[in-house]
Design a protein around this motif. Structure first.
Motif, short mmCIF file in Angstrom:
data_model
loop_
_atom_site.label_atom_id
_atom_site.label_comp_id
_atom_site.label_asym_id
_atom_site.label_seq_id
_atom_site.Cartn_x
_atom_site.Cartn_y
_atom_site.Cartn_z
N ASN A 37 -15.27 -8.20 1.41
CA ASN A 37 -15.62 -7.30 0.31
C ASN A 37 -14.62 -7.57 -0.83
O ASN A 37 -13.61 -6.88 -0.98
N GLU A 38 -14.94 -8.57 -1.64
CA GLU A 38 -14.01 -9.01 -2.68
C GLU A 38 -13.78 -7.94 -3.74
O GLU A 38 -12.66 -7.79 -4.24
N SER A 39 -14.80 -7.19 -4.07
CA SER A 39 -14.63 -6.16 -5.10
C SER A 39 -13.67 -5.07 -4.63
O SER A 39 -12.85 -4.59 -5.41
N LEU A 40 -13.75 -4.69 -3.35
CA LEU A 40 -12.82 -3.70 -2.81
C LEU A 40 -11.39 -4.24 -2.83
O LEU A 40 -10.45 -3.53 -3.21
N MET A 41 -11.25 -5.50 -2.44
CA MET A 41 -9.93 -6.10 -2.43
C MET A 41 -9.35 -6.14 -3.85
O MET A 41 -8.19 -5.78 -4.06
N LEU A 42 -10.16 -6.57 -4.82
CA LEU A 42 -9.68 -6.65 -6.20
C LEU A 42 -9.39 -5.27 -6.78
O LEU A 42 -8.57 -5.13 -7.69
N GLU A 43 -10.02 -4.25 -6.24
CA GLU A 43 -9.76 -2.89 -6.68
C GLU A 43 -8.44 -2.38 -6.11
O GLU A 43 -7.72 -1.62 -6.78
N LYS A 44 -8.10 -2.80 -4.89
CA LYS A 44 -6.91 -2.28 -4.21
C LYS A 44 -5.64 -3.09 -4.49
O LYS A 44 -4.54 -2.54 -4.42
N LEU A 45 -5.75 -4.37 -4.79
CA LEU A 45 -4.56 -5.20 -5.00
C LEU A 45 -3.67 -4.71 -6.14
O LEU A 45 -2.44 -4.78 -6.03
N PRO A 46 -4.22 -4.21 -7.24
CA PRO A 46 -3.33 -3.73 -8.31
C PRO A 46 -2.38 -2.61 -7.87
O PRO A 46 -1.30 -2.47 -8.44
N THR A 47 -2.75 -1.83 -6.85
CA THR A 47 -1.82 -0.81 -6.37
C THR A 47 -0.57 -1.47 -5.79
O THR A 47 0.53 -0.94 -5.94
N CYS A 48 -0.75 -2.62 -5.15
CA CYS A 48 0.40 -3.37 -4.63
C CYS A 48 1.25 -3.87 -5.79
O CYS A 48 2.49 -3.84 -5.74
N GLY A 49 0.59 -4.35 -6.84
CA GLY A 49 1.32 -4.84 -8.01
C GLY A 49 2.08 -3.72 -8.70
O GLY A 49 3.23 -3.92 -9.13
N LYS A 50 1.48 -2.54 -8.84
CA LYS A 50 2.16 -1.40 -9.47
C LYS A 50 3.37 -0.98 -8.65
O LYS A 50 4.44 -0.68 -9.19
N SER A 51 3.21 -0.96 -7.33
CA SER A 51 4.32 -0.58 -6.46
C SER A 51 5.45 -1.60 -6.60
O SER A 51 6.63 -1.22 -6.69
N PHE A 52 5.11 -2.88 -6.63
CA PHE A 52 6.13 -3.92 -6.79
C PHE A 52 6.81 -3.80 -8.15
O PHE A 52 8.04 -3.94 -8.26
N ASP A 75 8.88 -8.61 0.04
CA ASP A 75 8.28 -8.55 1.37
C ASP A 75 7.29 -7.39 1.44
O ASP A 75 6.19 -7.55 1.99
N ASN A 76 7.65 -6.24 0.90
CA ASN A 76 6.72 -5.10 0.87
C ASN A 76 5.46 -5.44 0.07
O ASN A 76 4.35 -5.08 0.47
N PHE A 77 5.64 -6.14 -1.05
CA PHE A 77 4.50 -6.55 -1.88
C PHE A 77 3.59 -7.49 -1.09
O PHE A 77 2.36 -7.33 -1.09
N THR A 78 4.17 -8.45 -0.41
CA THR A 78 3.39 -9.40 0.37
C THR A 78 2.62 -8.69 1.49
O THR A 78 1.44 -8.95 1.70
N GLN A 79 3.30 -7.80 2.19
CA GLN A 79 2.64 -7.07 3.27
C GLN A 79 1.52 -6.18 2.72
O GLN A 79 0.47 -6.04 3.36
N CYS A 80 1.74 -5.61 1.56
CA CYS A 80 0.72 -4.76 0.94
C CYS A 80 -0.52 -5.58 0.60
O CYS A 80 -1.65 -5.16 0.89
N THR A 81 -0.33 -6.74 -0.01
CA THR A 81 -1.49 -7.57 -0.37
C THR A 81 -2.23 -8.04 0.88
O THR A 81 -3.45 -8.07 0.90
N GLU A 82 -1.47 -8.37 1.92
CA GLU A 82 -2.12 -8.78 3.17
C GLU A 82 -2.91 -7.63 3.78
O GLU A 82 -4.04 -7.80 4.24
N HIS A 83 -2.32 -6.46 3.78
CA HIS A 83 -2.98 -5.27 4.33
C HIS A 83 -4.27 -4.95 3.58
O HIS A 83 -5.31 -4.68 4.20
N GLU A 84 -4.20 -4.98 2.27
CA GLU A 84 -5.40 -4.67 1.47
C GLU A 84 -6.48 -5.72 1.64
O GLU A 84 -7.67 -5.40 1.67
#
Length: 159
Positions: A37-52, A75-84
């Motif tokens: 679900n690429e659209s869901l992933m693209l929607e959630k990845l910016p939260t990882c970027g904001k946190s980083f 490392d937190n950013f990487t784990q977040c992107t992988e999780h999302e």
């Protein structure tokens, strides 16, 4: 009376059946293809970027090129992107996640240039012994082995 060849054929057929069942997943259940679900992933990845980005505000911008200063944040950013990506049923890394991560890199690390190392040969006083010693030792060992193999009559009394 059964022959050993008959037993071997039975064993082979049994192993073939077991292999077939294992290949089918122990019951022939078909696996449904999981679609990313690429659209869901693209929607959630910016939260990882904001946190980083929030975490990187704690680091002086002059130290952004020193990985030891922010390795935990990265490392937190990487784990977040992988999780999302995994939550969106996508593999990680994937081209979309890599594109997002590259954008983060451009944002924070574009001024970090790698210094090119200029390699030089050592001085001749060091280089010549480093070359000659292994060559001479190899020649000496070959000579010793050949001499010992020709002198086996003298060395037999040691055995």
């Amino acid at each position: 009376m059964e022959t050993p060849a008959f037993w071997l054929v039975q064993l082979f057929l049994c192993l073939l059946c077991v292999n077939h069942l294992m290949t089918l997943g122990l019951g022939g259940a078909r696996h449904q293809a999981i679609v990313c679900n690429e659209s869901l992933m693209l929607e959630k990845l910016p939260t990882c970027g904001k946190s980083f980005e929030e975490m990187m505000k704690k680091v002086d911008s002059k130290k952004w090129c020193n990985l030891t200063e922010f390795i935990m944040y990265y490392d937190n950013f990487t784990q977040c992107t992988e999780h999302e990506a995994n939550n969106a049923s996508c593999f990680w890394p994937n081209p979309l996640a890599e594109h997002f991560i590259t954008g983060i890199h451009k944002q924070f690390f574009s001024n970090c240039t790698s210094e090119e190392v200029h390699w030089e040969d050592p001085p001749d006083e060091i280089l010549i012994p480093l070359i000659l010693i292994p060559v001479l030792l190899t020649g000496a060992m070959i000579t010793l082995v050949v001499w010992c193999s020709k002198r086996s009559d003298i060395l037999n009394w040691l055995i």
